[in-house]
Write an enzyme that holds these catalytic residues in place. Structure first.
Site, PDB file in Angstrom:
ATOM      1  CG  ASN A 162      -2.190  69.646 -36.242  1.00  0.00           C
ATOM      2  OD1 ASN A 162      -3.059  70.490 -36.609  1.00  0.00           O
ATOM      3  ND2 ASN A 162      -1.698  68.902 -34.654  1.00  0.00           N
ATOM      4  CD  GLU A 163       0.881  65.198 -41.925  1.00  0.00           C
ATOM      5  OE1 GLU A 163       1.561  64.794 -42.232  1.00  0.00           O
ATOM      6  OE2 GLU A 163       0.097  63.566 -41.835  1.00  0.00           O
ATOM      7  N   PRO A 164       2.455  69.176 -42.462  1.00  0.00           N
ATOM      8  CG  PRO A 164       4.487  68.683 -43.107  1.00  0.00           C
ATOM      9  CD  PRO A 164       3.329  68.172 -42.818  1.00  0.00           C
ATOM     10  CB  SER A 166      -1.000  72.880 -39.750  1.00  0.00           C
ATOM     11  OG  SER A 166      -1.016  71.110 -40.062  1.00  0.00           O
ATOM     12  CB  THR A 181       2.342  60.556 -42.473  1.00  0.00           C
ATOM     13  OG1 THR A 181       2.671  62.295 -42.176  1.00  0.00           O
ATOM     14  CG2 THR A 181       1.449  60.297 -41.218  1.00  0.00           C
TER      15      THR A 181
END
Length: 639
Positions: A162-164, A166, A181
């Protein structure tokens, strides 16, 4: 009263945090919690539903669970697992697959029913993923939800993938990976270009539904993002901050990962401190930077309004504290890293005697010496010390494949020019080309390819050391066996590695050693090499008298510098010396434009080094010291 003190110390923290002395202790604590849950469910005839994570962080937990299974009879027959994520696309048998990771690190070693294992499928056609994700969520819900979810944390603040950006209510879905990432994963894939751009991940909302959530983080590398997750404001830019909204979450950290939390980093802001000299020095430097004043201009009001009134009262007057700390920092600055002959050395970082020292610089990779301490290296040679350099590993995993072909073609042309038979070289060259055409990401190179890559790094290291002024008999190539696996994962250190180091130390008998103390190195080679040196010195100390008079200085590599309060020797560099250092780094052509494994920093190594050295000089300047073009920093290690 103790409870009130703890609440005061942790008042900046917005969720529960447990700090363990080291990753091993943290892993055992988490494994114990998981085992307790499994046993409790077994006693009630119920299934334990676990959410599992991958990556380096949980490996020690899985190792302890395997031990509990084999040594203490912990059964996993009643356990159902759901993994957080998987790269997309990804074959389950690929080296980077999380299916393979979980099998190798846990499932192959316990008695879990394979039908109870659930991992996102990285082989699905993209039009089937949405349906798969809906079903993944339904399977969890039909079992009553996750009893326990374990998490790591990425440097973007991601949990799962869940990346920035999300959403806090997001479910299982296909996501695009953040560039950082992918950079962090580059070493596992043999280069960033081979890292998938997408992944299937459980959502933040899915994770939130777990009845218990444990987030683990080990090492200084995670300290900055942990501070944001624990003390920062809720933000979609740091998805882990959403965990502040959960009543069922706990962060379990080792001491380095917790080191930037307020209670550890600036404890004077939350409690009265025991003001030893190290903490006092750190606090005064912090105060100087916070109020943007040189140390000698700090006044009582600055101390009183920034949590340091207790220090002023206990050890004041303030001006005397300022003078004391100023003098301590002043005494770290020296243009004589090997000691100044004939000088009073009582206020200098190094001894004056002997005038000319035998110096041994250990370089984990073939370029760490010039990148990290190239100016000091050259200065030691210029000042007449008997300097040796030892390259601990070949660095043969960090060379581009096309460089191998280029050097082979050079060798073929050279052989032709002197009339030698080229048939064997041409055959090896053809084999290499065929190998590269079908090579998979992170596939182990053939022995011939590894040899050529090692020769490239060796020739560059020789050129750099010669440029610094060394004769060839003072340049040592160790090729420690732990490194020579041909892959990212290295072997465990053996007595052979230690004995080779013992042999070199006995040969040189140095009075001064420089070694890489950059334990935030993302590849882990630095700390392994440093521990080998310590093991060798511990053995030699038993029988060799010269070891007692040998000082060990740590330098930092290409990743971070020592904090100003940690620096015990600062070597100023003139603008001309900065250029000489740059030219020494330039000898390492295979590590330029760009390096195979540059880490998260896109700058070339020579740029990083110059920026870091300039910033160190600027940090001294801001505290009120002389203005230098650059500084290299060192910290003594007592063994």
């Amino acid at each position: 009263m103790a409870r009130l003190n703890l609440l005061e110390e942790t008042r900046y923290e917005k969720l529960p945090v447990t700090v363990c002395p080291n990753p091993a202790a943290g892993a055992v604590a988490v494994a114990k919690r998981i085992a307790s849950l499994i046993k409790s469910k077994q006693a009630n005839g119920e299934k334990a539903v676990l959410g599992l994570a991958t990556g380096v962080t949980p490996i020690a937990v899985y190792t302890e669970l395997i031990r509990l299974h084999k040594d203490e009879g912990l059964s996993f027959k009643n356990v159902i697992t759901f993994n957080l994520d998987e790269y997309y696309p990804m074959r389950p048998d690929a080296p980077q697959s999380y299916v393979r990771f979980m099998n190798e690190n846990l499932f192959d070693h316990i008695d879990i029913d394979r039908a109870n294992i659930h991992i996102p499928d990285g082989t699905l056609p993209e039009d089937k993923i949405a349906g798969f994700c809906i079903n993944y969520e339904k399977q969890i819900e039909d079992l009553g939800g996750l009893d326990l979810q374990i998490l790591g944390i990425g440097r973007t603040g991601h949990i799962g993938f869940n990346e920035p950006g999300s959403a806090p209510n997001s479910g299982t879905r296909l996501v695009t990976l953040d560039d950082l990432t992918r950079t962090d994963a580059a070493r596992d894939f043999g280069g960033k270009g081979a890292v998938p751009t997408k992944a299937i991940t459980m959502g933040v909302g899915t994770i939130f539904k777990a009845r218990e959530i444990i987030l683990m983080a080990w090492s200084k590398k995670k300290a900055t993002i942990i501070k944001k997750a624990v003390e920062g404001e809720l933000s979609g830019e740091v998805p882990a901050t959403y965990l502040q909204l959960s009543d069922n979450v706990e962060f379990i950290l080792d001491e380095p990962a917790a080191s930037e939390l307020t209670r550890f980093d600036t404890p004077w802001l939350v409690k009265d401190c025991n003001w030893d000299n190290e903490l006092k020095k750190k606090a005064v430097i912090w105060l100087s930077n916070t109020v943007n004043k040189p140390i000698l201009k700090l006044i009582d009001e600055d101390y009183n309004t920034h949590g340091m009134a207790h220090l002023a009262t206990e050890q004041g007057p303030v001006y005397q504290i300022n003078i004391d700390i100023f003098n301590q920092i002043q005494h770290t600055i020296t243009g004589w890293p090997g000691g100044k002959p004939g000088a009073d050395d009582s206020q200098r970082p190094e001894r004056a005697q002997p005038d000319k020292k035998r110096v041994l610089i250990f370089s984990p990779h073939p370029d760490d010496d010039v990148i990290s301490m190239g100016g000091t290296f050259i200065r030691l040679v210029d000042q007449g010390h008997d300097v040796h350099v030892a390259y601990q590993t070949s660095g043969n995993t960090a060379v581009w494949d096309d460089d191998v072909l280029r050097y082979m073609e050079f060798a073929i042309d050279f052989n032709s020019s002197i009339g030698d038979d080229n048939s064997k070289l041409k055959g090896i060259h053809s084999d290499m080309r065929r190998f590269f055409e079908t090579k998979h990401p992170n596939q182990i190179d053939t022995p011939e390819v590894r040899d050529v890559k090692g020769f490239i790094r060796k020739s560059e290291a020789i050129a750099g050391a010669r440029f610094a002024g060394l004769q060839d008999d003072h340049i040592h190539f160790m090729a420690l066996p732990f490194y020579e696996t041909g892959k990212v994962t290295k072997n465990s250190v053996s007595q052979v590695d230690v004995q080779m180091t013992i042999d070199l130390l006995k040969q040189v008998k140095p009075q001064q050693i420089f070694a890489a103390g950059d334990f935030a190195d993302p590849h882990g080679t630095h700390i392994v090499c440093f521990n080998i040196i310590l093991a060798a010195l511990a053995e030699l100390k038993k029988t060799e008298d010269w070891v007692k008079d040998c000082w060990l200085w740590m330098y930092r590599g290409a990743w971070f510098e020592f904090a100003t309060h940690e620096i015990e020797m600062a070597v100023p560099l003139s603008p001309q010396e900065v250029i000489r250092k740059r030219l020494a780094i330039f000898k390492h052509q295979s590590q330029k434009d760009p390096a195979v494994f540059p880490g998260e920093d896109a700058r070339e190594f020579w740029v990083r080094a110059e920026d870091r050295n300039r910033e160190t000089a600027e940090s001294y300047d801001k505290l009120g010291f002389a203005e230098y073009a650059a500084m290299e920093a060192f910290k003594r290690y007592f063994y």
